[in-house]
Design a protein around this motif. Structure first.
Motif, mmCIF file in Angstrom:
data_model
loop_
_atom_site.group_PDB
_atom_site.id
_atom_site.type_symbol
_atom_site.label_atom_id
_atom_site.label_comp_id
_atom_site.label_asym_id
_atom_site.label_seq_id
_atom_site.Cartn_x
_atom_site.Cartn_y
_atom_site.Cartn_z
ATOM 1 N N ILE A 1 -141.095 -41.038 87.839
ATOM 2 C CA ILE A 1 -141.157 -39.471 87.276
ATOM 3 C C ILE A 1 -140.359 -38.764 88.094
ATOM 4 C CG2 ILE A 1 -142.897 -37.547 87.304
ATOM 5 C CD1 ILE A 1 -144.839 -39.632 86.441
ATOM 6 N N ILE B 1 -149.305 -42.887 78.925
ATOM 7 C CA ILE B 1 -149.750 -43.487 79.865
ATOM 8 C C ILE B 1 -151.267 -42.876 80.405
ATOM 9 C CG2 ILE B 1 -149.644 -44.210 82.579
ATOM 10 C CD1 ILE B 1 -146.575 -44.048 82.148
ATOM 11 N N ARG C 1 -144.658 -45.672 89.174
ATOM 12 C CA ARG C 1 -144.343 -44.497 88.121
ATOM 13 C C ARG C 1 -144.061 -43.228 88.623
ATOM 14 N NH1 ARG C 1 -150.099 -45.949 85.216
ATOM 15 N NH2 ARG C 1 -149.073 -47.868 83.751
ATOM 16 N N ARG D 1 -152.052 -38.856 81.388
ATOM 17 C CA ARG D 1 -151.809 -38.254 80.156
ATOM 18 C C ARG D 1 -151.986 -36.928 80.307
ATOM 19 N NH1 ARG D 1 -153.423 -37.593 74.837
ATOM 20 N NH2 ARG D 1 -151.923 -38.291 73.472
ATOM 21 N N LEU E 1 -139.715 -47.082 86.648
ATOM 22 C CA LEU E 1 -140.790 -47.188 85.718
ATOM 23 C C LEU E 1 -141.126 -48.621 85.136
ATOM 24 C CD1 LEU E 1 -142.449 -45.648 83.600
ATOM 25 C CD2 LEU E 1 -140.684 -45.582 82.006
ATOM 26 N N ILE F 1 -143.859 -40.746 78.982
ATOM 27 C CA ILE F 1 -144.971 -40.901 80.188
ATOM 28 C C ILE F 1 -146.023 -40.176 79.938
ATOM 29 C CG2 ILE F 1 -145.207 -40.678 82.624
ATOM 30 C CD1 ILE F 1 -142.226 -41.593 82.940
ATOM 31 N N TYR F 2 -146.021 -38.851 79.891
ATOM 32 C CA TYR F 2 -147.086 -37.999 79.727
ATOM 33 C C TYR F 2 -147.895 -37.933 78.552
ATOM 34 C CZ TYR F 2 -145.891 -35.891 84.205
ATOM 35 O OH TYR F 2 -145.679 -35.939 85.569
ATOM 36 N N ASN G 1 -138.220 -39.165 78.039
ATOM 37 C CA ASN G 1 -138.887 -40.204 78.788
ATOM 38 C C ASN G 1 -140.099 -39.649 79.460
ATOM 39 O OD1 ASN G 1 -137.339 -42.318 77.771
ATOM 40 N ND2 ASN G 1 -136.492 -42.693 79.812
ATOM 41 N N LEU G 2 -139.869 -38.243 80.090
ATOM 42 C CA LEU G 2 -141.086 -37.735 80.622
ATOM 43 C C LEU G 2 -142.182 -37.377 79.318
ATOM 44 C CD1 LEU G 2 -138.908 -35.444 83.070
ATOM 45 C CD2 LEU G 2 -140.796 -36.904 83.708
#
Length: 176
Positions: free
Chosen positions: A91, A116, A87, A120, A78, A112-113, A108-109
Motif C-alpha cells: 500500500i 481484502i 500488504r 476493506r 503485495l 486492495i481496499y 490496485n489500491l
C-alpha cells in the motif's frame, strides 16, 4: 542521443544516465530491463535480483522512473515475490506511485481496499477507482459500479467531491 525513449511498456522515459550495479545505463532502459525480469521471473532469486535493482532506482530524479519503481515495488510486496508478502508496504508503494500519477497504482489500491477483508474500506476503494477511471482506466468504472450498491449516497458524494478536488494529491484512507 538525447530526448526520450519509449520502452516496451509504453513508458516515455527521459534519457538520464544512471550508474549502479549494472554500470552506466539509461534509467529508462534499466527500468525496462528490471520490469522484464519481474514479469518473466520464475524463481525467487529472479525476483530478489529485480528488487535489488529497483531499490537502486528508487530515488530517481525522474518522476516517471520513480513512479514505475514504486508501482513495481508495490506489486512485489503485495504478492510476496522476492520479499515477504507485506500488504502495508504494498500500500505504501502504491500510494507513492499513485501520488506520482500512476493510474494502475490507483486501480490496485481500489482493488486492495475493496477485496481484502481485513482492511476493506469500500468508500475509499470507490474513490481510488474514480481516480483510475479519470485517468482513463475503463476497468475502474466497472469496479465502481460493483461497489455502488453497498455504499450510502453520502459515501459516494464524499468520494466524488474528493475526486474533483482540483487534482490535488489523493488523500490517505484516514482522511476520507
Amino acid at each position: 542521443r538525447s530526448g526520450k525513449i519509449k520502452n516496451t511498456y509504453g513508458l516515455c522515459v527521459p534519457e538520464v544516465e544512471f550508474s549502479g550495479e549494472l554500470g552506466k545505463m539509461n534509467q529508462g532502459k534499466l527500468l525496462t530491463t528490471i520490469i522484464d525480469r519481474i514479469y518473466k521471473s520464475t524463481t525467487d532469486e529472479d525476483y530478489k535480483h529485480a528488487l535489488t535493482q529497483l531499490r537502486e532506482l528508487s530515488n530517481s530524479s525522474v518522476p516517471v522512473v520513480e513512479m514505475n519503481v514504486c508501482f513495481n515495488m508495490g506489486y512485489l510486496h503485495l504478492y510476496g515475490l522476492g520479499v515477504d508478502k507485506d500488504r502495508k508496504n504494498a500500500i505504501h508503494y502504491f500510494d507513492k506511485a499513485a501520488a506520482l500519477g500512476s493510474v494502475k497504482a490507483k486501480f490496485n489500491l481500489g482493488l486492495i481496499y475493496s477485496k481484502i477483508k481485513s482492511i476493506r474500506f469500500p468508500s475509499y476503494a470507490y474513490y481510488c477507482f474514480g481516480l483510475a477511471a479519470a485517468g482513463g482506466l475503463n476497468e475502474a468504472l466497472k469496479q465502481m459500479d460493483k461497489l455502488e450498491p453497498e455504499l450510502a449516497p453520502e459515501d459516494i458524494r464524499r468520494a466524488q467531491e474528493c475526486m474533483t478536488n482540483d487534482g490535488k494529491q489523493f488523500l490517505s484512507a484516514s482522511e476520507l
